[in-house]
Scaffold this motif. Structure first.
Motif, PDB file in Angstrom:
ATOM      1  N   PHE A 175      -7.759   2.162  -0.943  1.00 19.90           N
ATOM      2  CA  PHE A 175      -6.353   1.761  -0.841  1.00 19.90           C
ATOM      3  C   PHE A 175      -6.207   0.247  -0.755  1.00 19.90           C
ATOM      4  O   PHE A 175      -5.141  -0.257  -0.454  1.00 19.90           O
ATOM      5  N   ASP A 176      -7.283  -0.452  -0.991  1.00 21.91           N
ATOM      6  CA  ASP A 176      -7.255  -1.915  -0.866  1.00 21.91           C
ATOM      7  C   ASP A 176      -7.422  -2.583  -2.222  1.00 21.91           C
ATOM      8  O   ASP A 176      -7.877  -3.724  -2.302  1.00 21.91           O
ATOM      9  N   LYS A 182       0.827  -1.213   0.000  1.00 22.58           N
ATOM     10  CA  LYS A 182       0.000   0.000   0.000  1.00 22.58           C
ATOM     11  C   LYS A 182       0.857   1.256   0.000  1.00 22.58           C
ATOM     12  O   LYS A 182       0.784   2.073   0.924  1.00 22.58           O
ATOM     13  N   ARG A 188      -0.994   4.593   0.580  1.00 24.64           N
ATOM     14  CA  ARG A 188      -1.383   4.868   1.954  1.00 24.64           C
ATOM     15  C   ARG A 188      -0.208   5.539   2.687  1.00 24.64           C
ATOM     16  O   ARG A 188      -0.366   6.509   3.418  1.00 24.64           O
TER      17      ARG A 188
END
Ligand SMILES: *Cc1c(COP(=O)(O)O)cnc(C)c1O
Length: 458
Positions: A427-428, A176, A179
């Motif tokens: 963000f996944d 990520k 993030r």
């Protein structure tokens, strides 16, 4: 016959007016007959004193942590005005989902994803940053798993001009990168954990070479840095009593919104990692239940790959892998438990809030675990009708809310179901990609694996 949405006087979204917003947090522990067990000093096995805790946490937060009797805490003015920037969060009637499922159930969700951090975590982050600032600290350290807590805390720290050092679980740091960049937008420093920057990190790397990290490891590193750096304290985004206290704002708003339209829920469902959103969402409802004023079916939903409630043991355990933190009595899989690397659904913590653990042990709530492919299937079904791309964590609650609504279809019951939609999933997308490409597996630990981990309890 179920009322159609045209006939209903209930809006799609129930927002509170500014003057209806909660001005106090509710401390659920005050109404518990069986109080959650105290944190213990890992050396002496005696309850942690305020003095001991204040080496790690801010003073005001230590008071909140240890207070089992004061039912309400005034929310300081600065925090109230920060809340007003993104709260109240909407309580949404999921009419479209109900129609899709052809269920007589009435489904509501409390949506906490309407801020840059994308989750409920900002509710406690801003409170913790406020008390750190008030104490005159330079900064705080913390861990973050998927990154929502680190993002929320970075925002909160930049608001109050505090330094923020985040230890991010390595697998998330790599999966990520965006993030991580959001945290850096807010001026935080982000280190992948386990790292070479701490003594405990070096130890963990030696013992488990190539490890992708865990929340437990990252906590150990963050605590080490906080306790060895002047003017710093450690803050935690879940599990602790103080965090559940701050998150009670979710439940208080939900209850006020329902009361405004005379709605009484039958079921309240939330996903459970460390238990903070669930503890916050259910707080005022559980309070009524504890005082014998009302009854609700309260359900915690956890991943089948990290099933602390449903397959864990209720015992004192370390809160972190490095065993530097106090012992907490909780449902736990053992502080060395690390979910399989293919687990993408979040909620990876090995234990569960002591408050929720006690309530669960007393039979006041129940828990179910769900495999991650079913969670992602539910997430997509929801996204296609409700116009929100949910976080995988939140989707655990969606999955069970949908299952319950389908049961209502069979029985014809018009249950009112409320669930917590804790955040968004932008963000996944690596996890969603795995799901789409058929590369997501349901890893469920064997009894032997759990027993081996639990055997190492202190
Ligand atoms: C952190 C997080 C959770 C789980 O944490 P709890 O402390 O159990 O609430 C759930 N949903 C989202 C979106 C999160 O960021």
């Amino acid at each position: 016959m179920k009322e159609s949405k045209a006939m209903s006087n209930i809006p799609y979204k129930i927002y509170l007016e500014e003057n209806e917003m909660p001005k106090r947090w509710y401390n659920l522990r005050a109404d518990m007959k069986n109080k959650p067990a105290p944190l213990l000093n890992p050396g002496t096995r005696q309850p942690m004193t305020a003095e001991e805790l204040s080496g790690v946490f801010c003073e005001e937060l230590v008071k909140q942590e240890l207070d089992d009797t004061t039912p309400f805490f005034e929310i300081p003015e600065d925090i109230l005005s920060f809340y007003k920037m993104y709260r109240p969060s909407p309580l949404v009637r999921a009419y479209c989902l109900e129609e899709k499922l052809k269920t007589p159930a009435k489904i509501y969700y409390k949506f906490e994803g309407n801020n840059t951090s994308g989750s409920h975590k900002l509710n406690s982050a801003i409170a913790q940053a406020y008390y750190a600032k008030k104490q005159g600290l330079k900064g705080v350290t913390t861990e973050t798993g998927a990154g929502q807590w680190g993002t929320a805390l970075s925002m909160a720290c930049s608001y109050f001009g505090l330094d923020c050092k985040v230890y991010m679980v390595k697998v998330s740091y790599e999966q990520k990168p965006f993030r991580r960049e959001v945290m850096r937008v807010y001026g935080a420093s982000v280190t992948p954990s386990p790292s070479e920057t701490t003594k405990i990190g070096r130890q963990i790397l030696e013992e488990y070479p190539g490890t992708t990290g865990s929340l437990g490891c990252a906590i150990s590193e963050a605590v080490e840095v906080a306790t060895s750096t002047d003017g710093y304290r450690y803050v935690l985004g879940s599990v602790l009593n103080q965090v559940l206290l701050h998150q009670s704002v979710i439940g208080l708003e939900t209850k006020a919104a329902l009361d405004k339209f005379g709605i009484k829920p039958d079921m309240i469902i939330g996903c459970a990692g460390g238990g903070s959103n669930l503890g916050g969402l259910i707080a005022p409802f559980m309070g009524e239940k504890l005082r014998g004023e009302a009854d609700y079916d309260i359900v915690a939903v956890e991943p089948a790959s990290c099933p602390s409630f449903t397959r864990g043991t209720y015992a004192y355990d370390f809160c972190d892998t490095g065993k530097v933190c106090p012992l907490a009595k909780m449902y736990t899989l053992g502080s060395g438990y690390i979910p399989a690397p293919n687990h993408a659904g979040g909620l990876r913590y090995h234990g569960m809030s002591s408050t929720l653990s006690q309530l669960y042990d007393d039979g006041l709530m129940r828990a179910v675990s769900v495999p991650q492919t079913e969670v992602f299937a539910a997430a997509e079904e929801f996204a296609r009708v409700e116009g929100i791309l949910p976080a995988p964590e939140s989707s655990h609650a969606i999955k069970v809310a949908m299952d319950e609504a389908k049961k209502c279809k069979e029985t014809g019951e018009e249950k009112t179901i409320v669930f917590g939609l804790t955040g968004t999933g932008y963000f996944d997308m690596v996890a969603y990609e795995k799901y789409h490409d058929g590369k997501m597996e349901d890893y469920v630990p064997t009894d032997e694996e759990i027993a081996a981990s639990v055997a190492k309890l202190p």
